[in-house]
Design an enzyme around this catalytic site. Structure first.
Site, PDB file in Angstrom:
ATOM      1  N   ASN A 154       4.542   6.485 -13.746  1.00 55.79           N
ATOM      2  CA  ASN A 154       5.141   7.785 -14.043  1.00 55.79           C
ATOM      3  C   ASN A 154       6.593   7.592 -14.462  1.00 55.79           C
ATOM      4  O   ASN A 154       7.285   6.738 -13.930  1.00 55.79           O
ATOM      5  CB  ASN A 154       5.083   8.684 -12.802  1.00 55.79           C
TER       6      ASN A 154
ATOM      7  N   VAL B  40      10.220   8.213  -6.889  1.00 58.05           N
ATOM      8  CA  VAL B  40      11.001   7.046  -6.456  1.00 58.05           C
ATOM      9  C   VAL B  40      11.512   6.355  -7.720  1.00 58.05           C
ATOM     10  O   VAL B  40      10.713   5.933  -8.571  1.00 58.05           O
ATOM     11  CB  VAL B  40      10.156   6.077  -5.600  1.00 58.05           C
TER      12      VAL B  40
ATOM     13  N   HIS C  50       1.257   2.129 -10.176  1.00 56.20           N
ATOM     14  CA  HIS C  50       0.254   2.517  -9.196  1.00 56.20           C
ATOM     15  C   HIS C  50      -1.047   1.828  -9.577  1.00 56.20           C
ATOM     16  O   HIS C  50      -1.472   1.903 -10.733  1.00 56.20           O
ATOM     17  CB  HIS C  50      -0.014   4.028  -9.248  1.00 56.20           C
TER      18      HIS C  50
ATOM     19  N   HIS D 135       7.475   1.391 -10.795  1.00 53.62           N
ATOM     20  CA  HIS D 135       6.335   0.906 -10.017  1.00 53.62           C
ATOM     21  C   HIS D 135       5.054   1.267 -10.730  1.00 53.62           C
ATOM     22  O   HIS D 135       4.919   2.343 -11.303  1.00 53.62           O
ATOM     23  CB  HIS D 135       6.336   1.498  -8.608  1.00 53.62           C
TER      24      HIS D 135
ATOM     25  N   ARG E 200       0.831  -1.204   0.000  1.00 50.77           N
ATOM     26  CA  ARG E 200       0.000   0.000   0.000  1.00 50.77           C
ATOM     27  C   ARG E 200       0.866   1.255   0.000  1.00 50.77           C
ATOM     28  O   ARG E 200       1.877   1.321   0.712  1.00 50.77           O
ATOM     29  CB  ARG E 200      -0.931   0.007   1.219  1.00 50.77           C
TER      30      ARG E 200
HETATM   31  P1  5GP Z   1       5.911   8.236  -8.025  1.00 51.18           P
HETATM   32  O1  5GP Z   1       5.597   9.685  -7.733  1.00 51.18           O
HETATM   33  O2  5GP Z   1       7.410   7.995  -8.081  1.00 51.18           O
HETATM   34  O3  5GP Z   1       5.191   7.697  -9.213  1.00 51.18           O
HETATM   35  O4  5GP Z   1       5.327   7.423  -6.802  1.00 51.18           O
HETATM   36  C1  5GP Z   1       6.031   7.172  -5.639  1.00 51.18           C
HETATM   37  C2  5GP Z   1       5.017   6.759  -4.617  1.00 51.18           C
HETATM   38  O5  5GP Z   1       5.692   6.135  -3.534  1.00 51.18           O
HETATM   39  C3  5GP Z   1       4.224   7.919  -4.023  1.00 51.18           C
HETATM   40  O6  5GP Z   1       2.839   7.725  -4.275  1.00 51.18           O
HETATM   41  C4  5GP Z   1       4.581   7.879  -2.536  1.00 51.18           C
HETATM   42  O7  5GP Z   1       3.473   8.200  -1.709  1.00 51.18           O
HETATM   43  C5  5GP Z   1       5.042   6.460  -2.339  1.00 51.18           C
HETATM   44  N1  5GP Z   1       6.023   6.282  -1.287  1.00 51.18           N
HETATM   45  C6  5GP Z   1       7.132   7.043  -1.060  1.00 51.18           C
HETATM   46  N2  5GP Z   1       7.820   6.569  -0.025  1.00 51.18           N
HETATM   47  C7  5GP Z   1       7.144   5.471   0.423  1.00 51.18           C
HETATM   48  C8  5GP Z   1       7.385   4.540   1.498  1.00 51.18           C
HETATM   49  O8  5GP Z   1       8.371   4.609   2.227  1.00 51.18           O
HETATM   50  N3  5GP Z   1       6.469   3.548   1.653  1.00 51.18           N
HETATM   51  C9  5GP Z   1       5.377   3.418   0.844  1.00 51.18           C
HETATM   52  N4  5GP Z   1       4.545   2.410   1.097  1.00 51.18           N
HETATM   53  N5  5GP Z   1       5.129   4.276  -0.175  1.00 51.18           N
HETATM   54  C10 5GP Z   1       5.999   5.289  -0.382  1.00 51.18           C
END
Ligand code: 5GP
Length: 115
Positions: A88, A97, A103, A101, A30
């Site tokens: 993304n 990150v 979503h 990944h 999650r």
């Molecule tokens: P991005 O913006 O790179 O597509 O998505 C990164 C996602 O990772 C974000 O939705 C953010 O809330 C989530 N995220 C960042 N750090 C952590 C973490 O330590 N644990 C979890 N479960 N999600 C994280």
């Protein structure tokens, strides 16, 4: 750098996460800052920074992310109503990150186009 890869630390259980699905190649947990009632991140266990670094030999692995999304959506009860999957890439898309990944978002109505 790989050592700074947050999701590798979740995969190795160095950092805790609410894990909802796992197989040999994929882990799903999650999102810590959910944008919908269901917000799961589906990640390959292999270190791939962005879609730009994807190689032809990763094609099956990326397909497995979608199969995991299908399974989790059914398990979490959003398959019939519908859900959104998003990946993304880099800063214009808001990637924060740098470990690829998917979503998986569900449990509410989504608008199009996305913001
Ligand atoms: P991005 O913006 O790179 O597509 O998505 C990164 C996602 O990772 C974000 O939705 C953010 O809330 C989530 N995220 C960042 N750090 C952590 C973490 O330590 N644990 C979890 N479960 N999600 C994280």
């Amino acid at each position: 750098m790989m050592s700074e890869d947050l999701f590798l630390k979740i995969i190795s259980r160095e950092i805790p996460a609410d894990i909802v699905y796992e197989n040999d190649d994929v882990l799903a947990f999650r999102d810590v800052n959910p944008q919908a009632p269901l917000h799961v991140l589906i990640v390959p266990k292999a270190h791939i920074r962005t879609i730009n670094e994807m190689q032809p030999e990763n094609a099956e692995l990326f397909g497995k992310l979608f199969l995991a999304a299908q399974e989790i959506a059914a398990q979490q009860g959003v398959a019939e109503d519908g859900y959104r999957v998003v990946m993304n890439c880099n800063s214009a898309a808001g990637q924060t990150v740098f470990h690829v990944h998917l979503h998986l978002l569900g449990g509410r109505q989504f608008s199009w186009p996305p913001g």
